[in-house]
Scaffold this active site. Structure first.
Site, PDB file in Angstrom:
ATOM      1  CB  THR B 156      -0.961  -0.003   1.211  1.00 18.15           C
ATOM      2  OG1 THR B 156      -0.234  -0.294   2.388  1.00 18.15           O
ATOM      3  CG2 THR B 156      -2.030  -1.043   1.011  1.00 18.15           C
ATOM      4  CB  THR B 193      -3.518  -3.287   6.763  1.00 18.64           C
ATOM      5  OG1 THR B 193      -2.963  -2.147   6.148  1.00 18.64           O
ATOM      6  CG2 THR B 193      -4.868  -2.986   7.317  1.00 18.64           C
ATOM      7  CD  GLU B 279       3.856   4.175  10.086  1.00 19.86           C
ATOM      8  OE1 GLU B 279       2.683   3.931  10.157  1.00 19.86           O
ATOM      9  OE2 GLU B 279       4.664   4.013  11.012  1.00 19.86           O
ATOM     10  CB  THR B 413      -4.693  12.995  -0.788  1.00 21.56           C
ATOM     11  OG1 THR B 413      -3.437  12.563  -0.276  1.00 21.56           O
ATOM     12  CG2 THR B 413      -5.057  14.315  -0.163  1.00 21.56           C
TER      13      THR B 413
END
Lengths: 413, 413
Positions: B156, B193, B279, B413
């Site tokens: 993703t 996820t 991240e 977004t």
């Protein structure tokens, strides 16, 4: 800057008859700042406290517990900032004992009548020479009307001092409740070392005071989260002097209900002040969980939401990415076994007054623009109706910003 | 950038006989990216899986559990990115069922032979027309040598694809283990996820496969934390085709030990890849807890450290502010009752090989410069010896940076 935290100058801090406060600039960690506080209690006061559950609790916390159990009336509190005296082994305990002995000598009371508190860096020893030298100076300026300076003296890296004060009429007599707190989360260089001191000139019998201190702590300081870390030094103390002529020995006493509500409101206000001044906070969130089977269940759901970095960063961004809240509700069972049979189809989620989710999914009536309007506010209410019982709770938290990382990533200078 | 994550080009990804993979660009959320993956299994394969414990689990997770229990042999897996199909109520379940029916029709197999997976935004419905249209295209390019593209197709907002591959000799026969995973924490717009797929051409009897899938999941994907959030979609699947001619029905079988270790190592490598690509990660931390009374106790301490924003921001800053680790150890009892009698005086804390704390305080031999040297590295080992039992575990986590907040505060977004 703190979120809607009233300035200390705007609060009329009422002195509490029977209790005096004095501060000193001890130079514990930095010079030219108030870092030592003494609180002196007249004979006849009752005192109760609750403390951190952290197994690495600081030496002063261990000593507070011991002195409160000793049966000696508490006559003095001593607080230092700049060093937590936690993770300091045997020497740390000796230092806390020496501090109590020095205060006891100053006031000519037993050492067991002194409660010690420290807050600051962990794994470092107290500079005992500086601390002991500051005690007589703090004693010199003891006065009843010193709450604002006391609030400043217990600050570490809090942006603003925190205090609360109110009076109420009980059976024609005036009763004062005044308190201070400190803590802003895991501000460099400290843990979320929260301290709270609440005083009243009502008299409260020791067993009743112990009971309501636990209850009120559970509904105030135990309902806040900035970062999910439990510090080694958290302490919440309630002091009752009895000098107002009003006294309580049972919850059934006349006027007790109104007094209890006022004391609870004061404690909640002090607790919320810590969240409003949470590091880097730009939003203040009140998360209410209704319809739980138990208060433990309600708190588990409330804190799953309130501790999630995912939820907190979305609030920082004013982003109604509300699936993140559903996910947090869904994993709250990690911390509360009874939630393992939680039926997600019966849950309703509200942002402000807007119904966001029901029947396991997005509510048909939900418009993202409505969610956006609520998210743009600085104070945000989130309500989760579990619809499986009758217990409820509200917990308070703040958002998670760049500033949070900056504050906590700064080196300990 | 990911911390020491090998590029997918540098890994020789061995095909697994009996298993083919095909991808499509379905335009589920964005155009021109691989977002649909089909995995086809020949007759005779066994499949097992473990899934998120989140009560708001996604519809496909519920359906996977049901199909795995149905007794039908699993013959196909279908994965889409861009939408999690979680928090989607009844319609979400209908969509997951329709997806399985379409795949079943393509392959002429029962719907119960299909396992569906989705990952992406919560609270939004799948674009079913796009997804169903992509399935025949994915089927068209099915091939055994498609693992690298499959790793890309399940990404993703991962920065890099994640895969692992190894071969081992068992009784003169060559056995292959190849797998892929995705997830980087709570990357916008997703939850953490995580998906993991591991395949081997060894044969594994269903009861044994179920047992070792749970065990291996517990020691790999259940030992990582990026942010402490449990997603609604986490799934880990192990597939065994038997085409190598080697097969196992018991842990006592010849060669099983070596195979098990290799499978475990592969799963751990895939799990660690998720943390290395966490991240904003700049550091990779391995936290080993030794001498616990139970594995649960060891994990509670490991994750108290590994989830603490306080600890993670200090690592980001390369700041050996190690009192924060002691505090986290001290509050691990919040998630594991047996730790309530933890004796902090028997604990030893190491940073790399450096003894930092013992006897409840700083070790006499500890020099901050030694701690600083370890903190400056990109890969850091932390060891906590509880000295109260014989259980141990290692968990993996990354640090907490400005970039983390930026990624998660970005609007969807």
């Amino acid at each position: 800057m703190p979120v809607n935290l009233p300035s200390i100058e705007s609060i009329a801090l009422q002195p509490v008859n029977g209790i005096r406060l004095g501060w000193a600039e001890g130079g514990i960690k930095k010079t030219n700042r108030k870092d030592v506080l003494l609180i002196e209690l007249e004979e006849g006061c009752t005192v109760s406290g609750i403390f951190t559950q952290n197994r690495f609790c600081a030496a002063p916390v261990t000593l507070c517990r011991k002195h409160l159990k000793s049966g000696q009336a508490i006559r003095a509190l001593v607080v230092n900032t700049g060093c937590a005296n936690a993770g300091t082994g045997d020497k740390g305990m000796q230092d806390a004992v020496s501090t109590c002995l020095s205060v006891a000598e100053l006031f000519n009371i037993p050492a067991e009548s002194v409660l010690p508190f420290s807050t600051g860096v962990i794994l470092e020893h107290l500079p005992m020479d500086k601390l002991l030298a500051a005690l007589p100076k703090a004693k010199e300026n003891l006065k009843a009307d010193n709450w604002a300076d006391a609030a400043r003296a217990i600050m570490t890296t809090d942006v603003a001092p925190k205090a609360v004060s109110s009076t109420l009429d009980i059976a024609g007599k005036n009763v004062v409740i005044t308190g201070i707190s400190k803590g802003a989360g895991m501000i460099h260089p400290n843990m979320a070392t929260m301290l709270g001191y609440l005083a009243t000139d009502a008299g409260i019998a020791q067993p009743l005071l112990d009971e309501i201190t636990r209850e009120i702590g559970d509904l105030s300081f135990n309902c806040i989260s900035v970062d999910g870390d439990t510090s080694t030094n958290d302490s919440f103390i309630v002091m009752a002097s009895g000098k107002s002529g009003v006294s309580f020995s049972s919850k059934e006493d006349e006027g007790f209900d109104a007094f209890y509500q006022s004391l609870l409101k004061s404690a909640q206000s002090l607790a919320q002040a810590i969240v409003r001044d949470g590091e880097g906070a730009t939003k203040f969130m009140s998360i209410t969980i209704e319809g739980a089977l138990s208060r433990q269940e309600a708190k588990a759901v409330g804190f799953a939401i309130g501790k999630s970095p995912l939820v907190k960063t979305a609030f920082f961004a004013s982003d109604p990415n509300l699936g993140r809240i559903l996910a947090a509700i869904g994993y709250a069972s990690r911390e509360c076994e009874s939630l393992e049979d939680l039926d997600t189809n019966t849950i309703a989620l509200y942002l402000g007054d807007t119904l966001v989710a029901e029947n396991g999914g997005r509510a048909a009536s939900y418009q993202e623009s409505d969610g956006q309007n609520v998210m743009n506010e600085a104070e945000i209410d989130i309500t989760v109706k579990l619809n499986r019982g009758s217990e409820s709770i509200t917990v308070w938290t703040c958002d998670f910003s760049y500033e949070y990382v900056r504050i906590n990533a700064d080196y300990r200078t």
